[in-house]
Design a protein around this motif. Sequence first.
Motif, PDB file in Angstrom:
ATOM      1  N   CYS A  91      14.393 -13.020  34.118  1.00 52.37           N
ATOM      2  CA  CYS A  91      13.705 -13.473  32.914  1.00 52.37           C
ATOM      3  C   CYS A  91      12.648 -14.372  33.302  1.00 52.37           C
ATOM      4  O   CYS A  91      11.543 -14.308  32.454  1.00 52.37           O
ATOM      5  CB  CYS A  91      15.027 -14.413  32.276  1.00 52.37           C
ATOM      6  SG  CYS A  91      15.378 -15.605  33.165  1.00 52.37           S
ATOM      7  N   CYS A  95       8.696 -13.013  31.917  1.00 52.57           N
ATOM      8  CA  CYS A  95       7.901 -13.825  30.756  1.00 52.57           C
ATOM      9  C   CYS A  95       6.446 -13.915  30.897  1.00 52.57           C
ATOM     10  O   CYS A  95       6.146 -14.240  31.938  1.00 52.57           O
ATOM     11  CB  CYS A  95       8.647 -15.310  31.052  1.00 52.57           C
ATOM     12  SG  CYS A  95       7.863 -16.461  29.633  1.00 52.57           S
ATOM     13  N   CYS A 115       7.446 -20.527  24.331  1.00 48.21           N
ATOM     14  CA  CYS A 115       7.923 -18.985  23.830  1.00 48.21           C
ATOM     15  C   CYS A 115       7.467 -18.596  22.614  1.00 48.21           C
ATOM     16  O   CYS A 115       7.510 -19.196  21.762  1.00 48.21           O
ATOM     17  CB  CYS A 115       9.340 -19.091  24.034  1.00 48.21           C
ATOM     18  SG  CYS A 115      10.065 -17.753  23.454  1.00 48.21           S
ATOM     19  N   CYS A 121      12.328 -11.021  28.052  1.00 47.63           N
ATOM     20  CA  CYS A 121      13.341 -11.604  28.952  1.00 47.63           C
ATOM     21  C   CYS A 121      14.820 -11.042  28.823  1.00 47.63           C
ATOM     22  O   CYS A 121      15.690 -10.823  29.465  1.00 47.63           O
ATOM     23  CB  CYS A 121      13.385 -13.006  28.868  1.00 47.63           C
ATOM     24  SG  CYS A 121      13.705 -13.804  27.240  1.00 47.63           S
TER      25      CYS A 121
END
Lengths: 262, 368
Positions: A91, A95, A115, A121
């Motif tokens: 993940c 990212c 985010c 992810c």
Amino acid sequence: MAERMGFFTDTSICIGCKACEVACKEWNQLPDDGFVFEATSYDNTGTLGASTWRHVAFIEQSRPVAAGGDDGVDRWLMSSDVCKHCTHAACLDVCPTGALFRTEFDTVVVQSDVCNGCGYCVPACPYGVIDRREDDGRAWKCTMCYDRQLGGLEPACAKACPTDSIQFGPLDELRARAEERVTRLRADGNTEARLYGESPDDGVGGAGAFFLLLDEPEVYGLPPDPVVTTRDLPAMWRWAGAAALSAVGAVALAFLGTGERR
Amino acid sequence: MTRERAMVPEAEFRSYYGRPVIKAPIWHEPHMPTYLYLGGLSGVSSSMAVMARLTGHPRLARTARVAAAAGAALGAGLLAAELGRPARFLNMLRVFKPTSPMSVGSWILAAQGGLSAIAVAGDLASDLPKTGGRAGRLPGAGGSAGRLPVAAGLAGFLSGAGGLAGRLPGAGGLVGLLPVAGDAALLATGVTGPLTATYTAVLIADTAVPAWHEAYRELPFLFAGSAMAAAGAACMLGTPPAHAGPARAVAALGAAMETVAGQVLERRLGFIGEPYRTGRAGRLMRAARVLTVGGGLLAVVAGRGRTLTALSGLALTAGSLYTRFGILEAGRASAADPKYTVVPQRRRLDAQSSPDRGSDAGAAQPAS
């Protein structure tokens, strides 16, 4: 960097009380899971998700246990699952914004103010842990209570666990303790007792949250031999480069081969 | 004709109430697969525009430049709409992260989008009335260079630059700069284009989804072929047939590459490739194959016929789109059924713990 901290979840003493799920929700102020009736034993959250950072699995097994001559006894396995905080975390690798980062405790945490909800992810995690909250648009998962750790406290789930099935501490200490525990269980006749995620040699370089299981991992919904997908990334780029060059060559061929007939 | 392949014996495996182990990709339809199509269209259109410029196909070059710019712009728009937080789209360019194909891809797409837009602007500006005494823009038709299209094209670049140098102090201004800047940007898309068309294969292969990850060798070729078919088709549709010969060739070659890559992928993946053959994904992939093969064959025979060209272009466009939708659907199906995650991993463990039992594990799964 501080010492690497982790979870050791000893499922052999889990009683399925779900205090961990509740404590996690309360401390982290997580939304509800939708109040679904799964009709599979006492499990009503089903799986880890954007708003379920601890998930207690209930496995009812009707096969007989050959212990103490008590033939025909059913077995009920319970296990509190959580983000594995992998050494090599897919993940975090994939990212694109840098929202996922590795903390000073060697845990993996999403910065919700960074985010942008790209969702990469989600299918990258080999354990199916992280997920996007659809009404909110961002990805969420267990932080191993980063805020509590910064304040010198243990994570809420470990604090609430009444049987110490969830143990929190320096990963090295937990690994040594788990080794002792599994040796004793096997000596007592629990030949299926095993550790899961404790080895730094596995496909994710060892998990920061590992488990003592009483059956094969897939029975608990865990992948038997997870591998971080980015391990093959250099090979993937090589194949993509070859394909890109092939396309360039084919286009050039198309123009030079038909040049006379234009 | 039998619609189903030989039955695969039901895989023996254990799971938690049949629940998936991994999370399925949450990317939406039509955004994500349409972006895959548009990225491919834009990328290979750039390659075609560069070659068309170098070999003196101005009509085709114009169409290809427009397709490259439009594909990248529309694709970027779809990507932004796909985000959970579209307002944070620019966070994609917050870092450059080699471990994340999406980060690398965002930078590639940003470059491709910007460069291809400049390339179109330059081409359009060259249509404006000229004031200065400038060398002809396309000397490809004249002299001995006409026999060597590439040399003629290069001469065009050089003469453009020369014309600029001679005109700099003059009144040409920014508009006069545009054709040269456009050509320079076009040359740069010769690099960013092919990357735009293929990085998306790495993007989806770099996940835990078995049908995607295990296909990381073939997916880039499948995507490159699909992109060639898409770009060739768009340029066929957007250029008078008399000028679209190379576009038909690109389309036919792309259709062939896509079809072969797809066959190799399914054959090599075996059991893990099942989602490409069954259910909705299987239907999409079969439709894609029929359209792509049909469109490719039509492109070969279409020649300057308008109807056949239109049919071929539409079939190839639909085929490329069906492929991308089929790929997403296969990924979802692969993630949704725990057997695709558990069985290969369990087999790997069993083979490790007792190497002599490896052959038994293989016999239990003859599909592989």
